[in-house]
Design an enzyme around this catalytic site. Structure first.
Site, short mmCIF file in Angstrom:
data_model
loop_
_atom_site.label_atom_id
_atom_site.label_comp_id
_atom_site.label_asym_id
_atom_site.label_seq_id
_atom_site.Cartn_x
_atom_site.Cartn_y
_atom_site.Cartn_z
N GLY A 147 0.80 -1.22 0.00
CA GLY A 147 0.00 0.00 0.00
C GLY A 147 0.83 1.26 0.00
O GLY A 147 2.05 1.25 0.12
N THR A 173 2.32 4.90 1.22
CA THR A 173 2.96 5.33 2.47
C THR A 173 1.92 5.86 3.45
O THR A 173 0.99 6.57 3.07
CB THR A 173 4.02 6.41 2.18
OG1 THR A 173 4.57 6.86 3.42
CG2 THR A 173 3.44 7.63 1.47
N ASN A 174 2.05 5.47 4.71
CA ASN A 174 1.14 5.90 5.77
C ASN A 174 -0.31 5.47 5.56
O ASN A 174 -1.23 6.10 6.06
CB ASN A 174 1.20 7.43 5.94
CG ASN A 174 2.55 7.92 6.41
OD1 ASN A 174 2.87 7.82 7.59
ND2 ASN A 174 3.36 8.41 5.49
N GLY A 196 -1.53 2.48 6.53
CA GLY A 196 -1.98 1.60 7.60
C GLY A 196 -1.50 0.17 7.47
O GLY A 196 -2.04 -0.73 8.12
N LYS A 197 -0.47 -0.05 6.66
CA LYS A 197 0.04 -1.41 6.42
C LYS A 197 0.55 -2.06 7.71
O LYS A 197 0.21 -3.20 8.01
CB LYS A 197 1.18 -1.37 5.40
CG LYS A 197 0.83 -0.78 4.05
CD LYS A 197 2.01 -0.80 3.10
CE LYS A 197 3.18 0.06 3.54
NZ LYS A 197 2.85 1.50 3.59
N THR A 198 1.39 -1.34 8.44
CA THR A 198 2.00 -1.91 9.64
C THR A 198 0.96 -2.14 10.73
O THR A 198 1.00 -3.15 11.44
CB THR A 198 3.11 -0.99 10.16
OG1 THR A 198 4.07 -0.77 9.11
CG2 THR A 198 3.83 -1.61 11.34
N ASP A 243 10.68 -2.49 4.94
CA ASP A 243 11.47 -1.36 5.43
C ASP A 243 12.78 -1.79 6.09
O ASP A 243 13.72 -1.01 6.19
CB ASP A 243 10.65 -0.53 6.43
CG ASP A 243 9.65 0.38 5.74
OD1 ASP A 243 9.59 0.38 4.49
OD2 ASP A 243 8.89 1.08 6.46
N PHE A 271 16.05 -1.44 3.76
CA PHE A 271 16.57 -0.19 3.19
C PHE A 271 18.09 -0.15 3.32
O PHE A 271 18.65 -0.55 4.34
CB PHE A 271 15.98 1.03 3.92
CG PHE A 271 14.75 1.59 3.28
CD1 PHE A 271 14.81 2.19 2.03
CD2 PHE A 271 13.52 1.51 3.92
CE1 PHE A 271 13.68 2.72 1.43
CE2 PHE A 271 12.38 2.03 3.34
CZ PHE A 271 12.47 2.64 2.09
N ASP A 279 11.77 6.02 -2.09
CA ASP A 279 10.62 5.20 -2.42
C ASP A 279 11.04 3.82 -2.89
O ASP A 279 10.21 2.92 -3.06
CB ASP A 279 9.78 5.87 -3.50
CG ASP A 279 10.58 6.02 -4.78
OD1 ASP A 279 10.25 5.34 -5.75
OD2 ASP A 279 11.54 6.81 -4.81
#
Length: 213
Positions: free
Chosen positions: A9, A11-12, A14-16, A35, A38, A55
């Site tokens: 999804g 960024t921000n 609600g995936k986590t 993440d 990275f 990204d």
């Protein structure tokens, strides 16, 4: 039985949050966070848009294909393969609680083993596309995404103009690419409550598992 779920999804989106709820309720469930792969900031290239390509993909190079450069995707794939080879050993090494049936056996065939792969570029890397048994993608509108991003604290703070100049344009670019690569994604409305999203996904997973047993 081994079962791999992709939670992708914007960024921000609600995936986590969704992932953290699922791992508490799904049996023998491990997680791989994109993440965590990275590269160091000084290893991430600056694109033609003037920003480091956080990204995850090099872009805005006219006539050249986008490549995932900010993430060590080979290491991520190897981590997923490690789980596939021995989910019991993987779970134990990551401190994941197993069911009594799985705990008493070193056999990967004992019971159900689930892996959640969570991240923002899950469906833009072909070596990973074939591993998912279920694919989800959370979307939220531009204004909401920008508002949520502005309230987040990152280890490397966003430079001025990053969201409009890089993050959102690349999200649109990658989403279009993703839609061309993968036609089995279930899209989720990130504007729904956390409870609604969780229930929708949990019931969807349960239905798929029942059909595969």
């Amino acid at each position: 039985m081994k079962f791999i779920i992709g939670i992708g999804g914007v960024t921000n989106g609600g995936k986590t949050t969704l992932t953290n709820r699922l791992i508490k309720t799904l049996p023998n469930c491990c997680v791989v966070h994109q993440d965590d792969f990275f590269k160091k900031p000084d290893q991430i290239e600056v694109g033609e848009d003037g920003f480091r390509q956080w990204d995850g993909k090099s872009g805005f190079h006219v006539g050249k294909p986008c490549m995932i450069t900010a993430l060590d995707m080979e290491a991520m794939v190897n981590t997923v393969k490690g789980w596939q080879e021995n989910p019991v050993k993987f779970a134990r090494s990551h401190g994941v609680s197993l069911s009594p049936e799985a705990e008493q056996s070193d056999s990967e065939t004992s019971g159900l083993h689930i892996l959640i792969v969570e991240g923002f570029l899950l469906y833009n890397y072909k070596p990973l596309l074939d591993v998912y048994d279920k694919c989800y993608y959370i979307s939220i509108p531009y204004e909401e995404c920008k508002k949520r991003r502005s309230t987040r604290s990152y280890t490397v703070p966003d430079p001025p103009g990053l969201f409009d100049g890089h993050v959102w344009p690349m999200y649109l670019k990658h989403r279009k690419e993703m839609e061309n690569n993968c036609n089995c994604i279930e899209y989720l409305d990130g504007m729904k409550s956390k409870d609604e999203t969780y229930i929708q996904v949990y019931e969807s997973i349960q239905n798929t598992l029942l059909n595969n047993l």
